[in-house]
Design a protein around this motif. Structure first.
Motif, PDB file in Angstrom:
ATOM      1  N   ALA A  57       9.669  11.334   1.117  1.00  0.00           N
ATOM      2  CA  ALA A  57      10.988  10.942   0.643  1.00  0.00           C
ATOM      3  C   ALA A  57      11.319   9.483   0.936  1.00  0.00           C
ATOM      4  CB  ALA A  57      12.047  11.857   1.259  1.00  0.00           C
ATOM      5  N   ASP A  58      10.981   8.988   2.127  1.00  0.00           N
ATOM      6  CA  ASP A  58      11.301   7.587   2.401  1.00  0.00           C
ATOM      7  C   ASP A  58      10.380   6.646   1.639  1.00  0.00           C
ATOM      8  OD1 ASP A  58       9.303   8.550   4.171  1.00  0.00           O
ATOM      9  OD2 ASP A  58       9.655   6.917   5.576  1.00  0.00           O
ATOM     10  N   ASP A  59       9.184   7.125   1.246  1.00  0.00           N
ATOM     11  CA  ASP A  59       8.323   6.338   0.357  1.00  0.00           C
ATOM     12  C   ASP A  59       8.999   6.102  -0.993  1.00  0.00           C
ATOM     13  OD1 ASP A  59       6.727   7.881   2.311  1.00  0.00           O
ATOM     14  OD2 ASP A  59       4.993   6.932   1.370  1.00  0.00           O
ATOM     15  N   TRP A  60       9.679   7.120  -1.513  1.00  0.00           N
ATOM     16  CA  TRP A  60      10.343   6.970  -2.811  1.00  0.00           C
ATOM     17  C   TRP A  60      11.347   5.814  -2.759  1.00  0.00           C
ATOM     18  CZ3 TRP A  60      12.193  12.748  -2.597  1.00  0.00           C
ATOM     19  CH2 TRP A  60      11.071  13.587  -2.545  1.00  0.00           C
ATOM     20  N   MET A  61      12.107   5.752  -1.662  1.00  0.00           N
ATOM     21  CA  MET A  61      13.095   4.687  -1.519  1.00  0.00           C
ATOM     22  C   MET A  61      12.410   3.329  -1.397  1.00  0.00           C
ATOM     23  SD  MET A  61      16.002   6.438   0.931  1.00  0.00           S
ATOM     24  CE  MET A  61      14.955   7.289   2.119  1.00  0.00           C
ATOM     25  N   ALA A  62      11.317   3.276  -0.637  1.00  0.00           N
ATOM     26  CA  ALA A  62      10.586   2.020  -0.461  1.00  0.00           C
ATOM     27  C   ALA A  62      10.010   1.530  -1.780  1.00  0.00           C
ATOM     28  CB  ALA A  62       9.469   2.210   0.566  1.00  0.00           C
ATOM     29  N   ILE A  63       9.438   2.440  -2.554  1.00  0.00           N
ATOM     30  CA  ILE A  63       8.832   2.065  -3.836  1.00  0.00           C
ATOM     31  C   ILE A  63       9.885   1.529  -4.793  1.00  0.00           C
ATOM     32  CG2 ILE A  63       7.682   2.998  -5.895  1.00  0.00           C
ATOM     33  CD1 ILE A  63       6.206   4.922  -3.929  1.00  0.00           C
ATOM     34  N   LEU A  64      11.004   2.221  -4.909  1.00  0.00           N
ATOM     35  CA  LEU A  64      12.061   1.750  -5.811  1.00  0.00           C
ATOM     36  C   LEU A  64      12.599   0.396  -5.356  1.00  0.00           C
ATOM     37  CD1 LEU A  64      13.934   5.103  -6.477  1.00  0.00           C
ATOM     38  CD2 LEU A  64      12.552   3.793  -8.115  1.00  0.00           C
ATOM     39  N   PHE A  65      12.736   0.209  -4.056  1.00  0.00           N
ATOM     40  CA  PHE A  65      13.171  -1.094  -3.533  1.00  0.00           C
ATOM     41  C   PHE A  65      12.232  -2.199  -4.009  1.00  0.00           C
ATOM     42  CE2 PHE A  65      12.525  -4.376  -0.329  1.00  0.00           C
ATOM     43  CZ  PHE A  65      13.818  -4.830  -0.082  1.00  0.00           C
ATOM     44  N   LEU A  66      10.948  -1.993  -3.875  1.00  0.00           N
ATOM     45  CA  LEU A  66       9.992  -3.033  -4.251  1.00  0.00           C
ATOM     46  C   LEU A  66       9.920  -3.233  -5.754  1.00  0.00           C
ATOM     47  CD1 LEU A  66       7.238  -2.129  -1.658  1.00  0.00           C
ATOM     48  CD2 LEU A  66       8.539  -4.275  -1.747  1.00  0.00           C
ATOM     49  N   LEU A  67      10.130  -2.184  -6.525  1.00  0.00           N
ATOM     50  CA  LEU A  67      10.131  -2.325  -7.986  1.00  0.00           C
ATOM     51  C   LEU A  67      11.317  -3.154  -8.474  1.00  0.00           C
ATOM     52  CD1 LEU A  67       9.073   1.290  -9.028  1.00  0.00           C
ATOM     53  CD2 LEU A  67       7.679  -0.788  -9.154  1.00  0.00           C
ATOM     54  N   TRP A  68      12.359  -3.249  -7.672  1.00  0.00           N
ATOM     55  CA  TRP A  68      13.523  -4.050  -8.036  1.00  0.00           C
ATOM     56  C   TRP A  68      13.450  -5.479  -7.502  1.00  0.00           C
ATOM     57  CZ3 TRP A  68      17.374  -4.107 -11.365  1.00  0.00           C
ATOM     58  CH2 TRP A  68      17.666  -2.929 -12.063  1.00  0.00           C
ATOM     59  N   ARG A  69      12.453  -5.811  -6.703  1.00  0.00           N
ATOM     60  CA  ARG A  69      12.327  -7.180  -6.214  1.00  0.00           C
ATOM     61  C   ARG A  69      11.764  -8.064  -7.321  1.00  0.00           C
ATOM     62  NH1 ARG A  69      15.301  -8.606  -2.237  1.00  0.00           N
ATOM     63  NH2 ARG A  69      13.992 -10.466  -2.183  1.00  0.00           N
ATOM     64  N   ARG A  70      12.392  -9.168  -7.579  1.00  0.00           N
ATOM     65  CA  ARG A  70      11.899 -10.084  -8.608  1.00  0.00           C
ATOM     66  C   ARG A  70      10.875 -11.056  -8.045  1.00  0.00           C
ATOM     67  NH1 ARG A  70      12.008  -6.921 -11.613  1.00  0.00           N
ATOM     68  NH2 ARG A  70      11.494  -8.407 -13.268  1.00  0.00           N
ATOM     69  N   ASP A  71      10.754 -11.111  -6.707  1.00  0.00           N
ATOM     70  CA  ASP A  71       9.790 -12.001  -6.064  1.00  0.00           C
ATOM     71  C   ASP A  71       8.494 -11.276  -5.719  1.00  0.00           C
ATOM     72  OD1 ASP A  71      11.059 -10.415  -4.213  1.00  0.00           O
ATOM     73  OD2 ASP A  71      11.402 -12.007  -2.747  1.00  0.00           O
ATOM     74  N   ILE A  72       8.382 -10.018  -6.135  1.00  0.00           N
ATOM     75  CA  ILE A  72       7.188  -9.217  -5.877  1.00  0.00           C
ATOM     76  C   ILE A  72       6.774  -8.526  -7.162  1.00  0.00           C
ATOM     77  CG2 ILE A  72       6.335  -7.128  -4.702  1.00  0.00           C
ATOM     78  CD1 ILE A  72       8.034  -7.950  -2.296  1.00  0.00           C
ATOM     79  N   ARG A  73       5.500  -8.546  -7.441  1.00  0.00           N
ATOM     80  CA  ARG A  73       4.957  -7.913  -8.652  1.00  0.00           C
ATOM     81  C   ARG A  73       4.069  -6.741  -8.232  1.00  0.00           C
ATOM     82  NH1 ARG A  73       2.474 -11.947 -10.216  1.00  0.00           N
ATOM     83  NH2 ARG A  73       0.268 -11.401 -10.066  1.00  0.00           N
ATOM     84  N   VAL A  74       4.577  -5.527  -8.385  1.00  0.00           N
ATOM     85  CA  VAL A  74       3.797  -4.344  -8.026  1.00  0.00           C
ATOM     86  C   VAL A  74       2.733  -4.139  -9.094  1.00  0.00           C
ATOM     87  CG1 VAL A  74       3.831  -1.872  -7.582  1.00  0.00           C
ATOM     88  CG2 VAL A  74       5.743  -3.302  -6.816  1.00  0.00           C
ATOM     89  N   GLU A  75       1.463  -4.254  -8.691  1.00  0.00           N
ATOM     90  CA  GLU A  75       0.350  -4.176  -9.638  1.00  0.00           C
ATOM     91  C   GLU A  75      -0.210  -2.765  -9.780  1.00  0.00           C
ATOM     92  OE1 GLU A  75      -0.489  -6.524 -11.518  1.00  0.00           O
ATOM     93  OE2 GLU A  75      -0.461  -8.480 -10.546  1.00  0.00           O
ATOM     94  N   ALA A  76      -0.082  -1.953  -8.735  1.00  0.00           N
ATOM     95  CA  ALA A  76      -0.643  -0.605  -8.773  1.00  0.00           C
ATOM     96  C   ALA A  76      -0.039   0.202  -7.635  1.00  0.00           C
ATOM     97  CB  ALA A  76      -2.167  -0.632  -8.651  1.00  0.00           C
ATOM     98  N   ILE A  77      -0.055   1.521  -7.797  1.00  0.00           N
ATOM     99  CA  ILE A  77       0.353   2.439  -6.739  1.00  0.00           C
ATOM    100  C   ILE A  77      -0.782   3.430  -6.525  1.00  0.00           C
ATOM    101  CG2 ILE A  77       1.959   4.267  -6.056  1.00  0.00           C
ATOM    102  CD1 ILE A  77       4.125   2.834  -7.646  1.00  0.00           C
ATOM    103  N   THR A  78      -1.251   3.516  -5.292  1.00  0.00           N
ATOM    104  CA  THR A  78      -2.303   4.475  -4.960  1.00  0.00           C
ATOM    105  C   THR A  78      -1.733   5.516  -4.011  1.00  0.00           C
ATOM    106  OG1 THR A  78      -3.100   2.954  -3.224  1.00  0.00           O
ATOM    107  CG2 THR A  78      -4.226   2.914  -5.359  1.00  0.00           C
ATOM    108  N   VAL A  79      -2.035   6.772  -4.270  1.00  0.00           N
ATOM    109  CA  VAL A  79      -1.513   7.896  -3.505  1.00  0.00           C
ATOM    110  C   VAL A  79      -2.635   8.448  -2.635  1.00  0.00           C
ATOM    111  CG1 VAL A  79      -0.487  10.205  -3.645  1.00  0.00           C
ATOM    112  CG2 VAL A  79       0.138   8.451  -5.332  1.00  0.00           C
ATOM    113  N   THR A  80      -2.326   8.755  -1.387  1.00  0.00           N
ATOM    114  CA  THR A  80      -3.311   9.398  -0.525  1.00  0.00           C
ATOM    115  C   THR A  80      -3.027  10.890  -0.444  1.00  0.00           C
ATOM    116  OG1 THR A  80      -4.202   9.591   1.705  1.00  0.00           O
ATOM    117  CG2 THR A  80      -1.963   8.720   1.513  1.00  0.00           C
ATOM    118  N   ASP A  81      -4.012  11.689  -0.798  1.00  0.00           N
ATOM    119  CA  ASP A  81      -3.876  13.144  -0.696  1.00  0.00           C
ATOM    120  C   ASP A  81      -4.031  13.616   0.740  1.00  0.00           C
ATOM    121  OD1 ASP A  81      -3.434  15.678  -1.682  1.00  0.00           O
ATOM    122  OD2 ASP A  81      -5.495  16.022  -2.293  1.00  0.00           O
ATOM    123  N   ALA A  82      -4.383  12.700   1.644  1.00  0.00           N
ATOM    124  CA  ALA A  82      -4.448  13.033   3.060  1.00  0.00           C
ATOM    125  C   ALA A  82      -3.083  12.911   3.719  1.00  0.00           C
ATOM    126  CB  ALA A  82      -5.451  12.111   3.765  1.00  0.00           C
TER     127      ALA A  82
END
Length: 357
Positions: A57-82
């Protein structure tokens, strides 16, 4: 990710009638998909970043925060099944998050089902909760998951970039550790690795009734200590954001209520709904801005203060497994010592409401 053993009972209550999530890589029932409104953003710019996440759940908030940053370009998201989410729902939910934020083109892939070594795992109740998105919904994404594995996506993204890429890890370090082991030639393409994990000078939080006491370990490191040790010893610049810093940024009921009332974007409204689902844990004072704070450190280091020490990870099974220990020599890492809660909360509010300024 959930990191307090006290949180298990609250999560079971939140789930209510939700069914248990499937195993790693299994299909997801799609309960999180809807035609809800999404945000509209222009092309991203700024520093390239890969987010490696266990989709709690806190990852969801972190990801959305970074997707809204204009000074950061999220190139990919990798998920760990571990980590906390299983591959199927974790990838589906990540695709939903990027669609919600108006960035549906960002590729998503999942990694191996188990840690590099050992059999540590998050409690099944926690995994079921995040697989089901705590009963919330996200918009559907017409794009599918990337065809390769998480490690293949990490490698391809690094090779394709014209500049060095930062990696932020929000779960066990299984994926980046495997990448560094498989492709050591890519080290020079990594600008830095920011890790939400560890506890240096404070107690850990792996305390559950059905587990041996691990009062010195933090969950992300505990689940795959071998991976954490490999990343710390890789010679890639590492910044830990451990419990030492995140203990300074609890989520309060007052903050959650105020945040929900002032949400103006679809991403902010969804985040407010997540905070409402976590209300019992927040009211008890045992829920913190773990991953969102680590994301904020990547965006603006003024929210934290830092130290630098020789750090190692205990990998031998026993009461100390997963502990971050200060060593006389060996790998050196920077780590966040403390946090500025007011500066951080203002940054979080402004960014998710489309005013990152």
């Amino acid at each position: 990710m959930f990191r307090s053993g006290l949180r298990m009972l609250a999560l079971v209550t939140l789930l209510g009638a939700c069914s248990t999530g499937g195993g790693g890589g299994g299909s997801h029932p799609g309960a999180n998909r809807s035609s809800a409104p999404v945000d509209t953003q222009g092309p991203a710019s700024g520093r390239p970043l890969i987010i490696d996440t266990d989709m709690a759940a806190d990852d969801w908030m972190a990801i959305l925060f970074l997707l809204w940053r204009r000074d950061i370009r999220v190139e990919a998201i990798t998920v760990t099944d571990a980590g906390e989410a299983h591959c199927g729902p974790g990838v589906t939910n990540a695709l939903g998050l990027v669609a919600l934020a108006g960035r549906p083109e960002i590729p998503v892939a999942c990694g191996r089902e188990v840690p590099l070594a050992g059999t540590h795992a998050f409690p099944g109740e926690w995994r079921a909760g995040v697989d089901q998105l705590l009963g919330l919904t996200l918009p559907a994404n017409a794009n599918k998951a990337a065809s390769g594995s998480a490690v293949e996506l990490l490698a391809a993204t690094l090779r394709a970039s014209t500049e060095k890429v930062t990696i932020l890890t929000l779960g066990p370090l299984t994926n980046p550790a495997q990448l560094l082991g498989d492709s050591p030639d890519l080290k020079d393409r990594i600008a830095a690795v920011f890790v939400m994990g560890g506890a240096v000078d404070v107690p850990g939080n792996v305390l559950l009734p059905d587990l041996p006491p691990q009062p010195v370990a933090e969950w992300n490191v505990y689940v795959d200590p071998t991976a954490a040790r490999l990343v710390l010893g890789s010679s890639v610049p590492v910044t830990l954001v451990p419990l030492d810093a995140t203990n300074h940024v609890p989520i309060t009921t007052a903050f959650a209520n105020g945040y929900r009332s002032g949400a103006t974007t679809a991403s902010a409204r969804f985040t407010g709904d997540v905070l409402a689902k976590l209300g019992d844990s927040i009211a008890r004072g045992d829920y913190f801005f773990w991953d969102p704070f680590a994301a904020a450190v990547v965006a603006d280091e003024s929210v934290a203060s830092f130290g630098r020490r020789h750090l190692n990870v205990v990998t031998d099974e026993g009461p100390g497994v997963g502990q971050i220990v200060v060593a006389a020599q060996g790998p050196e890492a920077r780590y966040a010592l403390s946090a500025d809660p007011s500066r951080y909360e203002d940054l979080f509010l402004r960014t998710l409401n489309g005013r990152p300024g």
